[in-house]
Motif scaffolding. Structure first.
Motif, PDB file in Angstrom:
ATOM      1  N   TRP A   1     -79.315 -19.243 -19.336  1.00 42.02           N
ATOM      2  CA  TRP A   1     -78.229 -20.099 -19.805  1.00 42.02           C
ATOM      3  C   TRP A   1     -78.733 -21.514 -20.053  1.00 42.02           C
ATOM      4  CZ3 TRP A   1     -73.851 -17.939 -21.275  1.00 42.02           C
ATOM      5  CH2 TRP A   1     -73.565 -16.661 -20.793  1.00 42.02           C
ATOM      6  N   HIS A   2     -78.432 -22.040 -21.223  1.00 40.41           N
ATOM      7  CA  HIS A   2     -78.901 -23.363 -21.624  1.00 40.41           C
ATOM      8  C   HIS A   2     -77.693 -24.275 -21.857  1.00 40.41           C
ATOM      9  CE1 HIS A   2     -82.954 -21.750 -22.250  1.00 40.41           C
ATOM     10  NE2 HIS A   2     -82.304 -20.667 -22.587  1.00 40.41           N
ATOM     11  N   PRO A   3     -77.702 -25.473 -21.265  1.00 44.34           N
ATOM     12  CA  PRO A   3     -76.546 -26.369 -21.415  1.00 44.34           C
ATOM     13  C   PRO A   3     -76.551 -27.111 -22.750  1.00 44.34           C
ATOM     14  CG  PRO A   3     -78.194 -27.387 -20.027  1.00 44.34           C
ATOM     15  CD  PRO A   3     -78.707 -26.008 -20.361  1.00 44.34           C
TER      16      PRO A   3
ATOM     17  N   GLU B   1     -80.042 -14.696 -25.452  1.00 47.76           N
ATOM     18  CA  GLU B   1     -80.295 -13.248 -25.441  1.00 47.76           C
ATOM     19  C   GLU B   1     -79.036 -12.466 -25.797  1.00 47.76           C
ATOM     20  OE1 GLU B   1     -82.052 -12.066 -21.743  1.00 47.76           O
ATOM     21  OE2 GLU B   1     -83.555 -13.656 -21.845  1.00 47.76           O
ATOM     22  N   THR B   2     -77.911 -12.872 -25.214  1.00 46.99           N
ATOM     23  CA  THR B   2     -76.656 -12.139 -25.434  1.00 46.99           C
ATOM     24  C   THR B   2     -75.782 -12.786 -26.502  1.00 46.99           C
ATOM     25  OG1 THR B   2     -75.495 -13.381 -23.710  1.00 46.99           O
ATOM     26  CG2 THR B   2     -76.637 -11.346 -23.035  1.00 46.99           C
TER      27      THR B   2
END
Length: 107
Positions: free
Chosen positions: A68-70, A84-85
């Motif tokens: 997860w990237h903010p 990825e998702t």
């Protein structure tokens, strides 16, 4: 008003959150093929407006985990995106906050 490629004025299809600019595919590839810009992400135009911090140390402190990237939207509200998702969320679950990558395999 319709957006235009920041370099040639053509129809944009890519967005660079580090540059905060929209580009046609040719201009994006030409501008981002070497140097520090080669490390920039190429996102779909629909992601235009989302921003990344430019300070690497600040970014490292903000990374929740490798999944997860903010980012921040146009209103400055933080959200997280999973490349990825292809999902985005405003808040991460406790399970996602605690996720850690598996250890590397022995060599």
């Amino acid at each position: 008003p319709e957006r235009a490629c920041e370099e040639c004025g053509g129809e944009p299809i890519d967005y660079c959150p580090a540059c905060e600019g929209v580009f046609c595919r040719g201009c994006f590839q030409r501008l981002h093929c070497r140097g520090r810009r080669a490390e920039h992400l190429r996102l779909d135009l629909s992601m235009a407006g989302f921003k990344m911090k430019s300070n690497v140390e600040t970014m490292q402190n903000q990374v929740v985990n490798v999944q997860w990237h903010p980012f921040h939207d146009d209103h400055g509200i933080r959200y997280y995106y999973n490349f990825e998702t292809h999902r985005s969320v405003r808040q991460l679950s406790r399970k996602e906050l605690m996720w850690r990558p598996p250890p590397p395999l022995p060599t």
